[in-house]
Design an enzyme around this catalytic site. Structure first.
Site, short mmCIF file in Angstrom:
data_model
loop_
_atom_site.label_atom_id
_atom_site.label_comp_id
_atom_site.label_asym_id
_atom_site.label_seq_id
_atom_site.Cartn_x
_atom_site.Cartn_y
_atom_site.Cartn_z
N ASP A 115 -8.82 10.31 -12.78
CA ASP A 115 -8.66 11.13 -11.57
C ASP A 115 -8.90 12.61 -11.87
O ASP A 115 -9.21 13.39 -10.97
CB ASP A 115 -7.27 10.94 -10.99
CG ASP A 115 -7.16 9.54 -10.41
OD1 ASP A 115 -6.93 8.60 -11.19
OD2 ASP A 115 -7.38 9.39 -9.20
N ARG A 122 -3.40 14.73 -1.46
CA ARG A 122 -3.04 14.08 -2.73
C ARG A 122 -3.31 15.09 -3.86
O ARG A 122 -4.36 15.74 -3.85
CB ARG A 122 -3.83 12.78 -2.97
CG ARG A 122 -3.32 11.63 -2.10
CD ARG A 122 -3.84 10.29 -2.55
NE ARG A 122 -3.09 9.78 -3.69
CZ ARG A 122 -3.42 8.66 -4.34
NH1 ARG A 122 -4.46 7.95 -3.96
NH2 ARG A 122 -2.70 8.24 -5.36
N ARG A 175 -8.70 5.41 -1.34
CA ARG A 175 -8.10 5.82 -2.60
C ARG A 175 -9.18 5.81 -3.67
O ARG A 175 -10.29 5.36 -3.43
CB ARG A 175 -6.92 4.91 -2.95
CG ARG A 175 -7.27 3.43 -2.71
CD ARG A 175 -6.71 2.52 -3.70
NE ARG A 175 -7.11 2.86 -5.03
CZ ARG A 175 -8.29 2.53 -5.57
NH1 ARG A 175 -9.23 1.87 -4.89
NH2 ARG A 175 -8.57 2.86 -6.81
N GLY A 176 -8.82 6.32 -4.86
CA GLY A 176 -9.83 6.44 -5.92
C GLY A 176 -10.46 7.82 -5.81
O GLY A 176 -10.82 8.27 -4.71
N ALA A 177 -10.57 8.48 -6.96
CA ALA A 177 -10.94 9.90 -6.97
C ALA A 177 -12.22 10.23 -6.17
O ALA A 177 -12.19 11.07 -5.27
CB ALA A 177 -11.02 10.38 -8.40
N GLN A 208 -3.56 -2.10 -7.50
CA GLN A 208 -5.01 -1.88 -7.40
C GLN A 208 -5.79 -2.93 -8.18
O GLN A 208 -6.99 -3.09 -7.97
CB GLN A 208 -5.37 -0.47 -7.91
CG GLN A 208 -5.00 0.65 -6.96
CD GLN A 208 -3.63 1.22 -7.27
OE1 GLN A 208 -2.77 0.54 -7.84
NE2 GLN A 208 -3.40 2.45 -6.88
O1 MRU Z 1 -3.81 6.02 -6.72
P1 MRU Z 1 -5.26 5.65 -6.73
O2 MRU Z 1 -5.49 4.22 -6.38
O3 MRU Z 1 -6.09 6.60 -5.90
O4 MRU Z 1 -5.68 5.84 -8.24
C1 MRU Z 1 -7.01 5.56 -8.61
C2 MRU Z 1 -7.26 5.62 -10.06
O5 MRU Z 1 -6.38 5.95 -10.84
C3 MRU Z 1 -8.66 5.36 -10.51
O6 MRU Z 1 -8.66 4.83 -11.81
C4 MRU Z 1 -9.47 6.66 -10.51
O7 MRU Z 1 -9.35 7.32 -9.29
C5 MRU Z 1 -10.90 6.42 -10.79
S1 MRU Z 1 -11.74 5.75 -9.37
C6 MRU Z 1 -13.36 5.59 -9.83
#
Ligand code: MRU
Length: 369
Positions: free
Chosen positions: A247, A94, A53-55, A207
């Site tokens: 994201d 996603r 997860r995470g962009a 998270q």
């Molecule tokens: O649903 P997630 O855990 O993928 O969401 C992640 C976030 O919102 C983070 O803040 C974002 O992706 C930045 S990661 C460097």
């Protein structure tokens, strides 16, 4: 050589099988284990179920998915149709983090240079590796430019701890190494600057537990708070800056990030606390101008709200929180309008959250320029 699985979030399997391993983020911070990905179907599932997860990490994982898809396509009666379908499945995994679509577009362009599927697979693998290595450097540079912000606050406080509030995990677990918000924090900590991080727990997927785990690993002082506590801390002078990831950020500076980010921005605005967003340029969607209207917001399973999972001392268990027949709604992200963002911290520098600011750092994105 054994792989230190806490150093990076994604790596090639050390057994030389050509498979990919990721840190399974569903079991962190309680269990540290890797998951092996061997085909595009497993990659799609890992992204959807938030093993990764995470962009930036979603984008990098999808890039390896394209590598698997090329390898698999070579065995099919209609390899082109197979590959197109694989791209579509990855695209659907996603919706909000634009890094996914950025990485897929880059992969598509790279493999279009040959019609031979085994060559496509080689190119895909090399390009996925490049995406990974580039992200490490982009995040490192975000730290280089974000560090002076923390240094200035530290100087103004005569070295007393800089109190940083963050939401979700925009640390190295959401990326490959360094992370976006954590890069300035780690670099400040390494320089001996006193920092303390207020970590929003970030329901429903918690998270914040990931952020706390990685800050703990790096020795950065931190405290986990419930999502509703931030406003109170801000009203009582306990927060010097808010620092979050994103994201998808529009070319006008609107910021989509984990649900609840907008409320932190409002509270920060009301309390005259600077609200910074750290991002690599791979998270900017240069095609969008109106974040509220145009950024697709993921709706996830209501069960993520209805149940909570945690460590019972020997295993991870899920328990029901709500009346079992109550409806639940689970939007994954919200949009913070640019007017509430003090500045964007990118790999090329810090800029105002607007089109002029972003184009000052990324002039190649000027339309017709
Ligand atoms: O649903 P997630 O855990 O993928 O969401 C992640 C976030 O919102 C983070 O803040 C974002 O992706 C930045 S990661 C460097």
């Amino acid at each position: 050589m054994t792989q230190d699985i806490t150093r990076r979030t994604i790596w090639m399997h050390p057994d030389g099988s050509g498979t990919v391993q990721v840190l399974d983020q569903r079991s962190l911070p309680h269990e540290i284990k890797a998951q092996t990905l061997t085909n595009v179907t497993e990659v799609v599932a890992a992204i959807q179920s938030m093993v990764v997860r995470g962009a930036p990490l979603i984008g990098a994982t999808a890039a390896y998915g394209v590598y698997f898809a090329c390898t698999e396509a070579a065995q099919q009666a209609d390899p082109t149709a197979y590959l197109l379908d694989a791209f579509e499945r990855l695209r659907q995994s996603r919706p909000t983090a634009v890094n996914l679509f950025w990485a897929l577009a880059r992969m598509q362009e790279a493999i279009a240079t040959t019609s031979d599927f085994s060559q496509k697979a080689d190119i895909a693998l090399a390009t996925a590796h490049q995406i990974v290595e580039e992200d490490v450097e982009l995040c490192r540079m975000i730290g280089v430019y974000g560090l002076p912000i923390i240094e200035q606050i530290s100087a103004a406080k005569n070295g007393a701890p800089v109190q940083i509030l963050t939401h979700c995990n925009a640390g190295r677990l959401g990326c490959i190494e360094w992370g976006t918000i954590s890069s300035p924090i780690y670099q400040a900590h390494q320089k001996g600057i006193n920092v303390h991080v207020w970590v929003d727990e970030t329901r429903p997927r918690n998270q914040g537990g990931l952020t706390a785990w990685e800050l703990g690993q790096a020795g950065v002082p931190h405290t986990v708070i419930v999502d509703n506590a931030g406003g109170h801390l801000m009203q009582h002078g306990m927060v010097d800056m808010v620092l979050v990831g994103t994201d998808r950020t529009t070319r006008t500076g609107d910021v989509a990030n984990k649900i609840g980010t907008y409320l932190k921005a409002l509270a920060a605005f009301d309390n005259h606390i600077p609200f910074y967003v750290a991002l690599p340029s791979t998270t900017i969607d240069w095609n969008l101008r109106d974040g509220l209207q145009e950024i697709p917001i993921e709706a996830r399973s209501p069960d993520e709200v209805r149940y909570i999972s945690g460590w019972d001392g020997s295993q991870i268990r899920q328990v029901l929180l709500t009346p079992k027949d109550s409806a639940a709604l689970n939007y994954g992200f919200d949009v913070t309008p640019a007017r509430l963002v003090t500045a964007l911290v990118t790999e090329r520098g810090v800029c105002a959250a607007n089109e002029e600011g972003l184009l000052g750092l990324f002039p190649e994105r000027k339309i017709g320029g």
